[in-house]
Scaffold this motif. Structure first.
Motif, PDB file in Angstrom:
ATOM      1  N   PRO A 127       3.866  11.648 -23.729  1.00  0.00           N
ATOM      2  CA  PRO A 127       4.471  10.453 -23.130  1.00  0.00           C
ATOM      3  C   PRO A 127       5.692  10.825 -22.292  1.00  0.00           C
ATOM      4  N   MET A 128       5.834  10.113 -21.182  1.00  0.00           N
ATOM      5  CA  MET A 128       6.957  10.320 -20.262  1.00  0.00           C
ATOM      6  C   MET A 128       7.388   8.956 -19.732  1.00  0.00           C
ATOM      7  N   ALA A 129       8.694   8.794 -19.525  1.00  0.00           N
ATOM      8  CA  ALA A 129       9.226   7.554 -18.964  1.00  0.00           C
ATOM      9  C   ALA A 129       9.455   7.731 -17.468  1.00  0.00           C
ATOM     10  N   ALA A 130       8.769   6.946 -16.667  1.00  0.00           N
ATOM     11  CA  ALA A 130       8.960   7.008 -15.217  1.00  0.00           C
ATOM     12  C   ALA A 130      10.332   6.444 -14.870  1.00  0.00           C
ATOM     13  N   LEU A 131      11.044   7.158 -14.013  1.00  0.00           N
ATOM     14  CA  LEU A 131      12.396   6.759 -13.610  1.00  0.00           C
ATOM     15  C   LEU A 131      12.421   6.064 -12.255  1.00  0.00           C
ATOM     16  N   GLN A 132      11.534   6.499 -11.369  1.00  0.00           N
ATOM     17  CA  GLN A 132      11.534   5.934 -10.022  1.00  0.00           C
ATOM     18  C   GLN A 132      10.175   6.180  -9.387  1.00  0.00           C
ATOM     19  N   PHE A 133       9.745   5.217  -8.597  1.00  0.00           N
ATOM     20  CA  PHE A 133       8.574   5.371  -7.720  1.00  0.00           C
ATOM     21  C   PHE A 133       9.139   5.228  -6.314  1.00  0.00           C
ATOM     22  N   ASP A 134       9.280   6.359  -5.609  1.00  0.00           N
ATOM     23  CA  ASP A 134       9.990   6.320  -4.326  1.00  0.00           C
ATOM     24  C   ASP A 134       9.066   5.944  -3.169  1.00  0.00           C
ATOM     25  N   GLU A 135       9.642   5.844  -1.979  1.00  0.00           N
ATOM     26  CA  GLU A 135       8.908   5.369  -0.805  1.00  0.00           C
ATOM     27  C   GLU A 135       7.806   6.314  -0.351  1.00  0.00           C
ATOM     28  N   GLU A 136       7.834   7.568  -0.797  1.00  0.00           N
ATOM     29  CA  GLU A 136       6.808   8.556  -0.443  1.00  0.00           C
ATOM     30  C   GLU A 136       5.663   8.589  -1.456  1.00  0.00           C
ATOM     31  N   GLY A 137       5.737   7.752  -2.493  1.00  0.00           N
ATOM     32  CA  GLY A 137       4.706   7.758  -3.532  1.00  0.00           C
ATOM     33  C   GLY A 137       4.951   8.806  -4.601  1.00  0.00           C
ATOM     34  N   ASN A 138       6.196   9.266  -4.723  1.00  0.00           N
ATOM     35  CA  ASN A 138       6.553  10.219  -5.779  1.00  0.00           C
ATOM     36  C   ASN A 138       7.028   9.461  -7.006  1.00  0.00           C
ATOM     37  N   VAL A 139       6.578   9.910  -8.180  1.00  0.00           N
ATOM     38  CA  VAL A 139       7.061   9.360  -9.438  1.00  0.00           C
ATOM     39  C   VAL A 139       7.982  10.411 -10.048  1.00  0.00           C
ATOM     40  N   TRP A 140       9.194   9.989 -10.426  1.00  0.00           N
ATOM     41  CA  TRP A 140      10.227  10.903 -10.920  1.00  0.00           C
ATOM     42  C   TRP A 140      10.397  10.748 -12.424  1.00  0.00           C
ATOM     43  N   PHE A 141      10.555  11.904 -13.118  1.00  0.00           N
ATOM     44  CA  PHE A 141      10.744  11.962 -14.564  1.00  0.00           C
ATOM     45  C   PHE A 141      11.854  12.960 -14.887  1.00  0.00           C
ATOM     46  N   PHE A 142      12.563  12.729 -15.988  1.00  0.00           N
ATOM     47  CA  PHE A 142      13.438  13.751 -16.555  1.00  0.00           C
ATOM     48  C   PHE A 142      12.616  14.609 -17.508  1.00  0.00           C
ATOM     49  N   THR A 143      12.979  15.880 -17.624  1.00  0.00           N
ATOM     50  CA  THR A 143      12.384  16.752 -18.633  1.00  0.00           C
ATOM     51  C   THR A 143      13.353  17.882 -18.946  1.00  0.00           C
ATOM     52  N   GLN A 144      13.015  18.655 -19.973  1.00  0.00           N
ATOM     53  CA  GLN A 144      13.801  19.845 -20.292  1.00  0.00           C
ATOM     54  C   GLN A 144      13.247  21.028 -19.509  1.00  0.00           C
ATOM     55  N   ARG A 145      14.154  21.792 -18.957  1.00  0.00           N
ATOM     56  CA  ARG A 145      13.797  22.946 -18.139  1.00  0.00           C
ATOM     57  C   ARG A 145      12.863  23.914 -18.883  1.00  0.00           C
TER      58      ARG A 145
END
Length: 167
Positions: free
Chosen positions: A39-57
């Motif tokens: 499971p991952m929490a989506a942070l943003q769906f930007d204008e280019e169609g990218n979905v952004w997530f936080f994770t551990q390196r």
């Protein structure tokens, strides 16, 4: 979750559904070729169609993404509303402190107790190549009636809108 107007207007429906559902299962491929989802929490769906997530390196998914041509699937589901989105795309680890500042929220502190300056905190950007969605506009009662009617008639129920969108 923050969303932005889409350059590809067809992605607007996908963006709206992702924004509403927010929690996804991200699937990668491990070293043995197994599909692995988490499971991952989506942070943003930007204008280019990218979905952004936080994770551990140092998360295994970061290595799995790098080792498998960065291909991922991100699936969102709202069972109660019968709304589903499947996004196929390419993921990249992005170490951008300004973007982390932009996307930081109080809930993230549960996963990153050292805050947004945690050196383990990084971003995953999933660029949507293709998305498919199923959107039922009917109430639960109508859907149950349609399913019961399908059993009697032998005709599959019409369970809402289904479309593939390419970015």
């Amino acid at each position: 979750m923050e969303s932005k107007p889409q350059k590809n207007e067809q992605m607007s429906k996908v963006r709206d559904m992702v924004e509403e559902i927010r929690i996804a299962m991200m699937t990668t491929v491990d070293d043995q070729g197994n599909l692995v989802s988490r499971p991952m929490a989506a942070l943003q769906f930007d204008e280019e169609g990218n979905v952004w997530f936080f994770t551990q390196r140092t998360s295994p998914k970061v290595d799995q993404i790098e080792q498998n041509e960065r291909r991922v699937n991100v699936a969102f589901a709202s069972v109660s509303d019968a709304d589903y989105v499947s996004i196929s795309g390419v993921a990249n680890e992005v170490d951008d402190r300004a973007k982390i500042d932009e996307l930081w929220n109080p809930q993230a502190k549960a996963w990153f107790p050292k805050g947004k300056d945690d050196p383990e905190l990084t971003l995953l950007k999933v660029h949507t190549q293709m998305a498919e969605y199923w959107d039922s506009n009917d109430s639960t009662m109508v859907r149950l009636f349609q399913q019961a009617a399908a059993v009697v008639t032998g005709n599959p129920p019409k369970m809402g809108e289904n479309e593939k969108v390419y970015n």
